[in-house]
Motif scaffolding. Structure first.
Motif, PDB file in Angstrom:
ATOM      1  N   UNK A 199     -14.862  20.115  24.162  1.00 36.00           N
ATOM      2  CA  UNK A 199     -16.184  19.499  24.168  1.00 36.00           C
ATOM      3  C   UNK A 199     -16.054  18.002  24.379  1.00 36.00           C
ATOM      4  N   UNK A 200     -16.731  17.511  25.413  1.00 35.43           N
ATOM      5  CA  UNK A 200     -16.731  16.093  25.754  1.00 35.43           C
ATOM      6  C   UNK A 200     -17.921  15.438  25.080  1.00 35.43           C
ATOM      7  N   UNK A 201     -17.698  14.284  24.438  1.00 34.94           N
ATOM      8  CA  UNK A 201     -18.759  13.622  23.672  1.00 34.94           C
ATOM      9  C   UNK A 201     -18.888  12.170  24.116  1.00 34.94           C
ATOM     10  N   UNK A 202     -20.136  11.730  24.315  1.00 31.33           N
ATOM     11  CA  UNK A 202     -20.432  10.332  24.539  1.00 31.33           C
ATOM     12  C   UNK A 202     -21.040   9.749  23.278  1.00 31.33           C
ATOM     13  N   UNK A 203     -20.406   8.710  22.716  1.00 32.55           N
ATOM     14  CA  UNK A 203     -20.862   8.118  21.462  1.00 32.55           C
ATOM     15  C   UNK A 203     -21.510   6.764  21.724  1.00 32.55           C
ATOM     16  N   UNK A 204     -22.721   6.589  21.195  1.00 33.54           N
ATOM     17  CA  UNK A 204     -23.437   5.332  21.392  1.00 33.54           C
ATOM     18  C   UNK A 204     -22.777   4.194  20.647  1.00 33.54           C
ATOM     19  N   UNK A 205     -22.082   4.483  19.565  1.00 39.07           N
ATOM     20  CA  UNK A 205     -21.366   3.413  18.885  1.00 39.07           C
ATOM     21  C   UNK A 205     -21.311   3.579  17.391  1.00 39.07           C
ATOM     22  N   UNK A 206     -20.948   2.486  16.723  1.00 41.74           N
ATOM     23  CA  UNK A 206     -20.803   2.521  15.286  1.00 41.74           C
ATOM     24  C   UNK A 206     -21.074   1.192  14.623  1.00 41.74           C
ATOM     25  N   UNK A 266     -15.999   7.457  24.552  1.00 40.82           N
ATOM     26  CA  UNK A 266     -16.020   8.781  25.154  1.00 40.82           C
ATOM     27  C   UNK A 266     -14.773   9.496  24.664  1.00 40.82           C
ATOM     28  N   UNK A 267     -14.937  10.713  24.158  1.00 41.41           N
ATOM     29  CA  UNK A 267     -13.755  11.406  23.644  1.00 41.41           C
ATOM     30  C   UNK A 267     -13.876  12.908  23.874  1.00 41.41           C
ATOM     31  N   UNK A 268     -12.727  13.561  23.834  1.00 39.42           N
ATOM     32  CA  UNK A 268     -12.644  15.006  24.036  1.00 39.42           C
ATOM     33  C   UNK A 268     -12.199  15.666  22.749  1.00 39.42           C
ATOM     34  N   UNK A 269     -13.019  16.611  22.249  1.00 38.95           N
ATOM     35  CA  UNK A 269     -12.667  17.398  21.067  1.00 38.95           C
ATOM     36  C   UNK A 269     -12.072  18.711  21.535  1.00 38.95           C
ATOM     37  N   UNK A 270     -10.863  18.990  21.104  1.00 35.16           N
ATOM     38  CA  UNK A 270     -10.156  20.199  21.519  1.00 35.16           C
ATOM     39  C   UNK A 270      -9.321  20.720  20.366  1.00 35.16           C
ATOM     40  N   UNK A 271      -9.460  21.997  20.069  1.00 37.48           N
ATOM     41  CA  UNK A 271      -8.712  22.624  18.974  1.00 37.48           C
ATOM     42  C   UNK A 271      -8.886  21.883  17.656  1.00 37.48           C
ATOM     43  N   UNK A 272     -10.113  21.412  17.411  1.00 39.91           N
ATOM     44  CA  UNK A 272     -10.423  20.809  16.120  1.00 39.91           C
ATOM     45  C   UNK A 272     -10.046  19.359  15.957  1.00 39.91           C
ATOM     46  N   UNK A 279     -23.139   6.845  26.761  1.00 39.25           N
ATOM     47  CA  UNK A 279     -24.266   7.766  26.613  1.00 39.25           C
ATOM     48  C   UNK A 279     -23.921   9.119  27.258  1.00 39.25           C
ATOM     49  N   UNK A 280     -24.593   9.462  28.359  1.00 38.95           N
ATOM     50  CA  UNK A 280     -24.334  10.731  29.027  1.00 38.95           C
ATOM     51  C   UNK A 280     -22.899  10.801  29.543  1.00 38.95           C
ATOM     52  N   UNK A 281     -22.264  11.956  29.405  1.00 38.25           N
ATOM     53  CA  UNK A 281     -20.895  12.144  29.874  1.00 38.25           C
ATOM     54  C   UNK A 281     -20.809  13.409  30.718  1.00 38.25           C
ATOM     55  N   UNK A 337     -17.389  10.807  34.231  1.00 39.77           N
ATOM     56  CA  UNK A 337     -18.462   9.874  34.564  1.00 39.77           C
ATOM     57  C   UNK A 337     -19.317   9.670  33.319  1.00 39.77           C
ATOM     58  N   UNK A 338     -19.612   8.409  32.984  1.00 37.80           N
ATOM     59  CA  UNK A 338     -20.341   8.138  31.748  1.00 37.80           C
ATOM     60  C   UNK A 338     -21.290   6.967  31.928  1.00 37.80           C
ATOM     61  N   UNK A 339     -22.547   7.144  31.501  1.00 40.07           N
ATOM     62  CA  UNK A 339     -23.465   6.024  31.409  1.00 40.07           C
ATOM     63  C   UNK A 339     -22.999   5.090  30.296  1.00 40.07           C
ATOM     64  N   UNK A 340     -23.181   3.786  30.498  1.00 39.94           N
ATOM     65  CA  UNK A 340     -22.660   2.846  29.504  1.00 39.94           C
ATOM     66  C   UNK A 340     -23.501   1.578  29.447  1.00 39.94           C
ATOM     67  N   UNK A 341     -23.273   0.787  28.391  1.00 36.49           N
ATOM     68  CA  UNK A 341     -23.798  -0.563  28.242  1.00 36.49           C
ATOM     69  C   UNK A 341     -22.702  -1.410  27.631  1.00 36.49           C
ATOM     70  N   UNK A 342     -22.549  -2.641  28.142  1.00 37.34           N
ATOM     71  CA  UNK A 342     -21.532  -3.527  27.582  1.00 37.34           C
ATOM     72  C   UNK A 342     -21.969  -4.975  27.748  1.00 37.34           C
ATOM     73  N   UNK A 343     -21.662  -5.788  26.777  1.00 37.41           N
ATOM     74  CA  UNK A 343     -22.024  -7.203  26.802  1.00 37.41           C
ATOM     75  C   UNK A 343     -20.784  -8.074  27.039  1.00 37.41           C
ATOM     76  N   UNK A 344     -21.028  -9.337  27.364  1.00 40.34           N
ATOM     77  CA  UNK A 344     -19.933 -10.289  27.520  1.00 40.34           C
ATOM     78  C   UNK A 344     -19.504 -10.545  28.942  1.00 40.34           C
TER      79      UNK A 344
END
Length: 451
Positions: A43-50, A60-66, A79-81, A90-97
């Protein structure tokens, strides 16, 4: 009782209430990590942040076998992955700087768009290419979704200019502006007006568009414009679409296009299941809903409000999988899970503590696609109606403690402190507030007596 003694006692009781609230909440919290039977794919996941406001520590990370097989975290938010046929992501993104290419904005500026990530690059996952354009702010101006079309173009949603558009070789080849359909402010870049947060290709000429602040989903034909409105404005109270810089009667005709919030309320990531059926993360209604068109009106055919002993809390993605189950990104519960039509959780995972706010998830190798099994149809499973958790669902069936009036406050607290545990609900917030007030009052009593 002397004031100082009373103050110390109040502080002690308040701290006991605070610690007890948190301890009981943690001890009774359901388990978000439910292992599957091994049949589910990665499962591929796009994380907005923390970080504060969810605009830091995106990944963006891949969950595999737990466990997390790989991870790329060089953007403030992802965002979308989508995994492409060549294995890149391919991933939608936002970045500053950014120090250059800032257009009308002063450097350093914020940019948004999409990135191509190679998870197998030497030295670890890395960004190999990027399409980005400058935006006014790092909040509510992002590109939340991108699709690669068969034509070789990339199709993007754009919250900065409230449009969808296609690009090839960094040249815009086509666009649809929401101002052609909705009542627009003088400068759409200065207001989070519609918050267009998703666009999917239904076929080569038709695109499904989520207009969050209008509670509506549009089907747009390239070259023709809007051909269908899901949750069409049929009169009634428009208050859910007004205020906080959302829609307004800019042209003075006494009306705005606002869908019924009981059907959809500030939704995300609709999936076209086929003509007359969509699956939607109905975010502000805290549910996933499958809508079917019946006699020209869209009505719920299946809903999911609870899974694994936990009430769904502000979901932002739902995909119907090839096996007939549904993959859900449950944002404020900081988890991604898979359920059967009757609501039984067969797989679930919590998100990383340093990047806990998930936006979208995609099961590999299939990904999200237009056209999938519908519930409550002749050829589908008997999943019509409200999904109910089967006895085999894992987790303690505890009520989330929702208290009317505190939901918005809790969302604000989570935006400032994303690290707050997923089980921390409205009841915990209220008791914690009482405890903090007690500590403050007791401290004042003690200080005045000492003075």
């Amino acid at each position: 009782m002397e004031r100082a003694t009373r103050g110390v006692a109040l502080v002690g009781l308040s701290l006991l209430l605070l610690v007890g609230t948190l301890a009981v909440g943690a001890a009774t919290a359901p388990d978000r990590g439910i292992g599957g039977d091994g049949s589910e794919g990665a499962t591929l996941v796009g994380s907005q942040g923390g970080g504060p406001g969810w605009h830091e520590k995106g990944s963006v990370y891949l969950v595999e076998d737990g466990s997390i097989a790989w991870r790329e975290g060089s953007a403030d938010s992802y965002f979308d992955v989508t995994m492409l046929p060549d294995g890149t992501v391919m991933a939608g993104f936002m970045h500053s700087g950014y120090e250059s290419g800032c257009g009308p904005y002063d450097a350093p500026c914020t940019k948004t768009g999409f990135r191509i990530i190679d998870p197998d690059a030497e030295g670890g996952p890395s960004v190999v290419s990027e399409y980005a354009f400058p935006v006014r702010t790092a909040k509510n101006s992002e590109t939340h979704d991108v699709e690669r079309l068969d034509s070789g173009e990339y199709l993007l949603s754009d919250m900065e200019h409230e449009r969808i558009f296609t690009v090839r070789n960094e040249t815009v080849t086509w666009q649809w502006n929401a101002s052609s359909f909705y009542d627009a402010p003088p400068d759409v870049t200065k207001r989070d007006w519609l918050h267009i947060n998703d666009v999917d290709a239904v076929n080569q000429t038709h695109y499904l568009v989520s207009v969050r602040n209008a509670n509506q989903i549009l089907l747009i034909e390239r070259g023709a414009g809007v051909v269908e409105v899901i949750n069409e404005d049929r009169g009634g109270d428009d208050s859910s679409c007004l205020g906080n810089g959302q829609l307004s009667d800019f042209d003075g005709d006494g009306d705005v296009r606002c869908g019924n919030p009981e059907l959809l309320d500030h939704q995300h990531n609709p999936q076209w299941l086929g003509d007359g059926a969509v699956l939607v993360a109905d975010s502000d209604n805290d549910r996933v809903v499958e809508l079917h068109r019946e006699d020209g009106r869209w009505e719920p055919a299946w809903t999911l409000e609870r899974a694994g002993g936990i009430d769904v809390h502000w979901p932002r993605d739902a995909d119907r999988l090839d096996n007939g189950n549904t993959l859900v990104t449950d944002t404020l519960n900081k988890r991604v899970f898979e359920v059967t039509p009757n609501g039984t959780v067969v797989w679930s995972t919590g998100t990383p503590s340093d990047s806990p706010i998930p936006y979208e998830a995609e099961r590999l190798p299939e990904g999200e696609r237009a056209g999938a099994q519908q519930y409550g149809t002749a050829d589908g499973e008997s999943g019509a109606g409200t999904a109910t958790e089967a006895a085999t669902s894992t987790g303690t069936a505890t009520d989330s403690g929702r208290i009317p009036g505190l939901s918005l406050a809790l969302v604000g607290v989570r935006a400032v402190a994303p690290w707050i545990p997923f089980w921390f609900g409205e009841a915990h917030l209220a008791l914690s507030f009482v405890a903090i007030v007690g500590v403050a009052a007791g401290s004042v009593d003690w200080y005045r007596q000492r003075g």
